[in-house]
Design an enzyme around this catalytic site. Structure first.
Site, PDB file in Angstrom:
ATOM      1  N   ASP A  74       4.312  -3.247  -0.836  1.00 14.94           N
ATOM      2  CA  ASP A  74       3.314  -4.234  -1.287  1.00 14.94           C
ATOM      3  C   ASP A  74       1.996  -3.583  -1.658  1.00 14.94           C
ATOM      4  O   ASP A  74       1.684  -2.478  -1.217  1.00 14.94           O
ATOM      5  CB  ASP A  74       3.063  -5.262  -0.174  1.00 14.94           C
ATOM      6  CG  ASP A  74       2.579  -4.590   1.105  1.00 14.94           C
ATOM      7  OD1 ASP A  74       3.110  -3.505   1.446  1.00 14.94           O
ATOM      8  OD2 ASP A  74       1.677  -5.131   1.755  1.00 14.94           O
ATOM      9  N   GLU A  75       1.259  -4.288  -2.480  1.00 18.24           N
ATOM     10  CA  GLU A  75      -0.157  -3.993  -2.759  1.00 18.24           C
ATOM     11  C   GLU A  75      -0.429  -2.518  -3.081  1.00 18.24           C
ATOM     12  O   GLU A  75      -1.318  -1.911  -2.491  1.00 18.24           O
ATOM     13  CB  GLU A  75      -1.030  -4.374  -1.553  1.00 18.24           C
ATOM     14  CG  GLU A  75      -1.019  -5.857  -1.254  1.00 18.24           C
ATOM     15  CD  GLU A  75      -2.007  -6.226  -0.148  1.00 18.24           C
ATOM     16  OE1 GLU A  75      -2.870  -7.067  -0.403  1.00 18.24           O
ATOM     17  OE2 GLU A  75      -1.905  -5.660   0.953  1.00 18.24           O
ATOM     18  N   VAL A  76       0.319  -1.960  -4.002  1.00 17.45           N
ATOM     19  CA  VAL A  76       0.030  -0.578  -4.382  1.00 17.45           C
ATOM     20  C   VAL A  76      -1.154  -0.601  -5.358  1.00 17.45           C
ATOM     21  O   VAL A  76      -1.107  -1.238  -6.400  1.00 17.45           O
ATOM     22  CB  VAL A  76       1.251   0.085  -5.043  1.00 17.45           C
ATOM     23  CG1 VAL A  76       0.952   1.545  -5.356  1.00 17.45           C
ATOM     24  CG2 VAL A  76       2.466  -0.036  -4.129  1.00 17.45           C
TER      25      VAL A  76
END
Lengths: 534, 534
Positions: B328-330
């Site tokens: 997630d959320e790279v």
């Protein structure tokens, strides 16, 4: 407040706050240095100065010395040998040793109660020659002992240190309160006592005990035992006995905390009904009583006879000069529905129900005045233009209606009354994230008013209402969020930078954990000692 | 689900729920009556049926019998005489006595781990002839034991009763999880174990252990001890040792709970950096490294060699078939700034950074697949069109972006992947008032899809992220709010009335207090036994 010297010191201190980073609330004047002294747990002592008005046998200070020895050094205190061995082994003495804190007070009030007028100022001097706490009263000495305890720190090797420090401190406001609601949920006695401890760590000095309300009546009345028997959640397990109340008052006194008891009328009294038949107004549905009840019935002589007897008891049980008489949120619906009330209104020529409310409250205030008590009331009493004594204290709790709370503060002080601020400090109302900043950045005097009017603001109170709070979630919801209010009410107005506060409050929160308080985190991070359920 | 008979019983049960009012989550089929039986604490026993595949020595059930004896009767259990005397004195036997609960399982998996496919159904029959718990597996027996414990109640005089009852029960979804984040704040081992207990009370069966993240790396890696040594808050006190992890897994297993370990990459990995130099992408400020780091560096062979070794360890430490690989959320900012990354992108012909992310994740998934593990990933992996195995489980956590979570569930299942719902169940996000209802009224299958697509929803997870949560406030924030999610994932879709839920959840919350869980109140009221800090 000593002008420029003060400010220079404040700013300097903020810059090299390292060893004072746990100070909460921040003192009025502090000067500290990197020069440090050691303290040895097994020999360190608190001592009365020869010239002090209080001497051994002064309960307030004797007990405080014991508490702070325990808080600082825990079970390591006393003649235990582990520590001395350790110190011998590590050998080197980095610094001068401080063998004692000498405490000196000008007037001993060891057996009295703190009051709104009590002096809480103190001076703490730690240098090569002295380790001295000086104060006018024992109450100021208690504040100074807390500060002293926050100045002591421990190196990685376990040695206790205190730095060369000079502190002159006093509260900005004399009334710094916390309200607990023990009616919507019953709080075990231990929760109340534990809260008093943490209040003292935060230099809060008024426990506003909202002891009864609609849902339950846990206060054990000697004159009217049926109140508790029929109005409490459980008359065996969910009450405060006479002994419990005494214990709370004495526990608070020993920490320099006043107990402001609130018996809120004429609204918020449903739990009074079962114990005192006839006290509450019967509501009508059309021409007949509906079986439900409204506020206290203000048209019966019996009501005032009851209140007279009841508040005689309350006035003697609670030693503080002030009682809180409530007066908030009176719902007129039931009064409107009742034909007897309507008849009374007509006879008296009352045009609206605010006049009826005023009639009740004025009668109540007269009763309480006759017992030589002062009183605090919620803002509605002022809003509804009830005639009150000029020394009445008005507590502001409504955020926006009828006006913004700052405007309300303005109106109250313009009318010459003293004011207490609570509106922005409802700690029960949680939200996600660092909401302590919202409490912290409130400025109580931020309203239009003359200096004389602003001087009528005697302080404020954080409120923890009980709809969704009981002993299961009280502590993490209260601390350290309540600390934000505590610093606002103690420290200088200029101490308002949230970054500076964040550092200290985070550190203070870890210190609370160390002291066994289940205080919640402010943000990502850790404490050396995390909370573990025992 | 057995059609009309089921529904009639559900409605009937809801009507006369008196003695079943503590049931949480509500069973699929229940029929109960006012006929009741006594249980005597000092003689009551759990027994294996002669025909049961599990027999004495079956660790999972032996331990469960011990736990539930203790939960039900506490220290009153055993040969103690107080109770027998009491019973003799009170004399009257109101009802038949139930001397034992007989337990019978079809297949013993006493030394195995629960899996996503484990059967959890059970039948509980309490009537004049029988007091029988029947289940396919020991995991189902665990669920039935919990239900049995919730059916027992105590009269004012202290007698234990159970009513004539027939329950046929099974979970609506096989994956009913709770995520704890032990990176933003370290949770002491005891907090995790205590949480596993309460999960079992709620019939939750997956502990999603978000064990590491940016702020700290508390997992003790045997292959890369520097990860913990340099990445934890404190490598002595704030880590999970090999032994701790084993203890968590076994404690969970004994309660029928799977441990789904998450090692989130390539983002959320700042704490990995100090222990593995070169693992993270150096961010650039203009032409030079800025000294800060971004996600895992996806262009180096070393990265994949490290991941290969690291996940070999993880695959063997955590027995569950599934690992959670994050994703997630790279944040692409750092990758964008780095000239080597730009060069690599050019060489590979990647037009955007999602392709680079996909490149990394595909490589990682190949590594983990080779270890015979399945995997769960956060929704971005799907959103960014990473090529994944068809048996991948996608966890939906974003409420509104890129689309509403219900739409996301639709897209994922339409693409043939299995889905887990978490978006509406972020328990860390508190608000004032009864927000449990918001969690409770979520319907996970409320999206456009065929029955086959909806069957791909294997369940959901309540998430307790750690930004503002540690062991000081975890428990009251988690319970009973997490229970709302637990019932949604266990009980029939039709069990959705919040008034019915409120009554049971309030009662269940009091039962949690009785069991020593610091669960917070739902609203005004009280429990017989309030929480008191010990």
């Amino acid at each position: 407040m000593a002008g420029s010297r003060l400010w220079v010191s404040l700013l300097l201190a903020a810059a090299f706050v390292g060893w004072a980073r746990a100070l909460w609330p921040w003192p009025q004047y502090i000067k500290t240095s990197s020069r440090r002294y050691t303290l040895h747990p097994n020999t360190f002592q608190f001592r009365y100065d020869a010239s002090s008005a209080a001497q051994p046998g002064c309960g307030v200070l004797d007990e405080a010395f014991r508490r702070y020895r325990h808080l600082l050094f825990g079970s390591r205190t006393g003649s235990g040998s582990t520590y001395s061995v350790y110190l011998v082994l590590t050998g080197k003495r980095h610094a001068l040793e401080k063998k004692m804190l000498v405490v000196s007070v000008v007037t001993a009030e060891c057996n009295l109660f703190p009051t709104l007028e009590s002096a809480e100022n103190y001076t703490l001097t730690i240098n090569d020659d002295q380790c001295l706490l000086f104060s006018e009263s024992v109450w100021g000495a208690l504040r100074g002992l807390e500060t002293f305890s926050q100045l002591i720190w421990r190196s990685a090797k376990g040695t206790f240190f205190i730095n060369k420090t000079k502190i002159e401190d006093f509260p900005r406001f004399p009334h710094r309160g916390l309200l607990l609601d023990t009616s919507r949920h019953y709080l075990p006695l231990s929760s109340i006592l534990d809260t008093l401890d943490v209040m003292a760590y935060n230099k809060l000095n008024v426990f506003h005990w909202h002891i009864v309300d609609d849902p339950s009546f846990p206060y054990e009345s000697l004159t009217f035992p049926e109140l508790t028997r029929k109005g409490s959640y459980n008359p065996v397990t969910h009450i405060y006995t006479v002994q419990d109340v005494k214990e709370v008052i004495e526990y608070a006194r020993l920490r320099g905390i006043r107990v402001l008891a609130e018996f809120d009328t004429p609204g918020h009294t449903l739990s009074w009904g079962p114990g005192i038949p006839g006290l509450l107004t019967p509501c009508y549905s059309g021409a007949h009583p509906s079986g439900t009840f409204g506020p206290v019935n203000p048209i019966l002589n019996n009501t005032y006879e009851f209140m007279s007897t009841f508040f005689l008891e309350i006035s003697s049980v609670f030693p503080d000069f002030y009682l809180h008489l409530g007066g908030d949120e009176v719902d007129f619906t039931c009064w409107k529905s009742n034909p007897d009330i309507q008849g009374f209104m007509k006879k008296k020529g009352f045009g609206d129900f605010k006049q009826l409310e005023s009639f009740y409250i004025q009668s109540l205030l007269d009763i309480v005045s006759a017992y030589d008590k002062g009183y605090v009331v919620w803002q509605e009493v002022f809003d509804n233009k009830v005639k009150v004594r000029p020394d009445t204290i008005i507590q502001v709790w409504r955020e926006e209606t009828p006006v913004h709370y700052a405007k309300e503060m303005e109106l109250i002080t313009k009318a010459g009354f003293r004011a207490l601020l609570s509106a922005p400090w409802y700690l029960n109302r949680i939200s996600y994230g660092p909401d302590w900043k919202d409490y912290y950045t409130v400025e109580p005097l931020d309203f239009d008013g003359t200096p004389e009017e602003k001087a009528l603001v005697i302080g404020g109170e954080a409120c923890m209402w009980g709809e969704y709070v009981d002993s299961s979630n009280l502590v993490p919801r209260l601390w350290p969020r309540g600390g934000a209010v505590a610093e606002r009410l103690w420290s200088n107005k200029m101490i308002s930078d949230t970054n500076f506060a964040y550092k200290r409050l985070s550190h203070f929160r870890c210190e609370l954990l160390r002291r066994g308080v289940q205080a919640q985190p402010l943000n990502v991070g850790y404490c050396e000692q995390e909370f573990e359920q025992t």
